[in-house]
Design a protein around this motif. Structure first.
Motif, PDB file in Angstrom:
ATOM      1  N   ALA A 125      36.304  -4.822 -24.176  1.00 30.69           N
ATOM      2  CA  ALA A 125      35.597  -3.720 -23.521  1.00 30.69           C
ATOM      3  C   ALA A 125      34.962  -4.251 -22.233  1.00 30.69           C
ATOM      4  CB  ALA A 125      34.523  -3.154 -24.436  1.00 30.69           C
ATOM      5  N   PRO A 126      34.895  -3.454 -21.188  1.00 29.48           N
ATOM      6  CA  PRO A 126      34.289  -3.921 -19.939  1.00 29.48           C
ATOM      7  C   PRO A 126      32.787  -4.128 -20.087  1.00 29.48           C
ATOM      8  CG  PRO A 126      34.745  -1.573 -19.807  1.00 29.48           C
ATOM      9  CD  PRO A 126      35.350  -2.053 -21.101  1.00 29.48           C
ATOM     10  N   PHE A 127      32.233  -4.960 -19.206  1.00 31.29           N
ATOM     11  CA  PHE A 127      30.791  -5.176 -19.217  1.00 31.29           C
ATOM     12  C   PHE A 127      30.071  -3.874 -18.887  1.00 31.29           C
ATOM     13  CE2 PHE A 127      31.981  -9.675 -17.861  1.00 31.29           C
ATOM     14  CZ  PHE A 127      31.958 -10.124 -19.174  1.00 31.29           C
ATOM     15  N   VAL A 128      28.865  -3.747 -19.410  1.00 29.27           N
ATOM     16  CA  VAL A 128      28.041  -2.561 -19.151  1.00 29.27           C
ATOM     17  C   VAL A 128      27.121  -2.847 -17.974  1.00 29.27           C
ATOM     18  CG1 VAL A 128      26.336  -0.970 -20.097  1.00 29.27           C
ATOM     19  CG2 VAL A 128      28.134  -1.893 -21.575  1.00 29.27           C
ATOM     20  N   ALA A 129      27.106  -1.948 -17.012  1.00 26.43           N
ATOM     21  CA  ALA A 129      26.256  -2.112 -15.828  1.00 26.43           C
ATOM     22  C   ALA A 129      24.901  -1.454 -16.050  1.00 26.43           C
ATOM     23  CB  ALA A 129      26.940  -1.502 -14.604  1.00 26.43           C
ATOM     24  N   ASP A 130      23.895  -1.943 -15.341  1.00 32.21           N
ATOM     25  CA  ASP A 130      22.553  -1.377 -15.454  1.00 32.21           C
ATOM     26  C   ASP A 130      22.336  -0.219 -14.487  1.00 32.21           C
ATOM     27  OD1 ASP A 130      22.656  -2.820 -13.153  1.00 32.21           O
ATOM     28  OD2 ASP A 130      20.935  -4.120 -13.587  1.00 32.21           O
ATOM     29  N   ASP A 131      23.344   0.062 -13.671  1.00 30.26           N
ATOM     30  CA  ASP A 131      23.279   1.169 -12.722  1.00 30.26           C
ATOM     31  C   ASP A 131      24.205   2.284 -13.195  1.00 30.26           C
ATOM     32  OD1 ASP A 131      24.426   2.650 -10.189  1.00 30.26           O
ATOM     33  OD2 ASP A 131      22.542   1.736  -9.541  1.00 30.26           O
ATOM     34  N   ARG A 132      23.692   3.493 -13.264  1.00 25.34           N
ATOM     35  CA  ARG A 132      24.464   4.611 -13.811  1.00 25.34           C
ATOM     36  C   ARG A 132      25.690   4.929 -12.966  1.00 25.34           C
ATOM     37  NH1 ARG A 132      21.180   9.958 -15.293  1.00 25.34           N
ATOM     38  NH2 ARG A 132      20.234   8.375 -16.667  1.00 25.34           N
ATOM     39  N   GLN A 133      25.541   4.904 -11.647  1.00 31.17           N
ATOM     40  CA  GLN A 133      26.670   5.230 -10.778  1.00 31.17           C
ATOM     41  C   GLN A 133      27.761   4.166 -10.863  1.00 31.17           C
ATOM     42  OE1 GLN A 133      27.061   8.102  -9.231  1.00 31.17           O
ATOM     43  NE2 GLN A 133      25.105   8.748 -10.093  1.00 31.17           N
ATOM     44  N   ILE A 134      27.353   2.902 -10.931  1.00 29.75           N
ATOM     45  CA  ILE A 134      28.330   1.830 -11.067  1.00 29.75           C
ATOM     46  C   ILE A 134      29.019   1.923 -12.421  1.00 29.75           C
ATOM     47  CG2 ILE A 134      28.621  -0.677 -11.226  1.00 29.75           C
ATOM     48  CD1 ILE A 134      26.389  -0.977  -9.206  1.00 29.75           C
ATOM     49  N   GLN A 135      28.283   2.293 -13.466  1.00 25.06           N
ATOM     50  CA  GLN A 135      28.875   2.434 -14.796  1.00 25.06           C
ATOM     51  C   GLN A 135      29.929   3.530 -14.807  1.00 25.06           C
ATOM     52  OE1 GLN A 135      28.295   0.369 -17.430  1.00 25.06           O
ATOM     53  NE2 GLN A 135      30.057   1.450 -18.301  1.00 25.06           N
ATOM     54  N   LYS A 136      29.688   4.601 -14.055  1.00 24.50           N
ATOM     55  CA  LYS A 136      30.682   5.669 -13.958  1.00 24.50           C
ATOM     56  C   LYS A 136      31.971   5.151 -13.325  1.00 24.50           C
ATOM     57  CE  LYS A 136      27.583   9.683 -13.747  1.00 24.50           C
ATOM     58  NZ  LYS A 136      27.129  10.825 -12.912  1.00 24.50           N
TER      59      LYS A 136
END
Length: 209
Positions: A125-136
């Protein structure tokens, strides 16, 4: 001398400049520099920096995913290529097939290059980002990558559905290469699996006899 009339007095007063009132120091609003509007070229640089940062973080988060997908794709493409080569040889006339098989055997006997062993790599699974827009962005890129990967599996499955001889040659190679069984079931149609197994068993029996 003309008499001063009330109308002339009104006109004279109207033409005078109204006194400018001084603003109250308490009511004056001071705009901090951080809130002040930036020049357009500075806004462009900020937006470009944000875009590059988001792209870098997305690529970092997807690095393991893309590496695993690439390994699986190379692994399967090699087996498919070997299957296609063997299928073409089997379709040759008997004399031509005998010559080609003999030449291939000679080439293999002279080859000193070690056999390439492909190791199956699960897709993380890809890493989870702390920024919502980057996570999208990460979620969207992950979905596209997995959709494309599954489509490749589906394309091979359709070949197996339409060409039983292709399935007969590919299936033993998948087994010999320790291809994960759950992945085999995504490639070899269930209704053909038992027929392929019986064909393999019969082929081994003919070889022994």
């Amino acid at each position: 001398m003309k008499p001063v009339t009330l109308n002339r007095v009104k006109v004279a007063l109207a033409n005078q400049s109204a006194p400018v009132s001084q603003p109250d120091a308490k009511s004056a609003t001071i705009v901090p520099p951080s809130v002040a509007k930036k020049p357009s070229f500075l806004r462009f640089i900020d937006e470009l920096d944000q875009y590059v940062t988001a792209a870098e973080k997305t690529q970092t988060a997807m690095a393991g995913v893309k590496q695993a997908i690439s390994t699986q794709r190379i692994y399967l493409e090699f087996l498919v290529s070997e299957t296609e080569r063997e299928q073409k040889i089997r379709q040759m006339p008997a004399e031509e097939r005998k010559i080609v098989e003999q030449r291939l055997a000679d080439i293999i006997s002279r080859t000193t290059t070690p056999t390439i062993i492909y190791t199956w790599e699960e897709i993380p699974a890809p890493f989870v980002a702390d920024d919502r827009q980057i996570q999208k962005r990460i979620d969207a890129e992950y979905k596209n990558a997995m959709d494309e990967h599954h489509q490749y599996f589906d394309e091979i499955k359709q070949r197996c559905v339409k060409d039983r001889s292709f399935t007969q040659l590919l299936y033993p190679k998948l087994i010999k290469a320790n291809f994960p069984k759950e992945k085999i079931y995504k490639i070899v149609p269930t209704n053909q699996l038992f027929m392929v197994l019986s064909d393999v068993i019969l082929a081994k029996a003919d070889t022994v006899n």
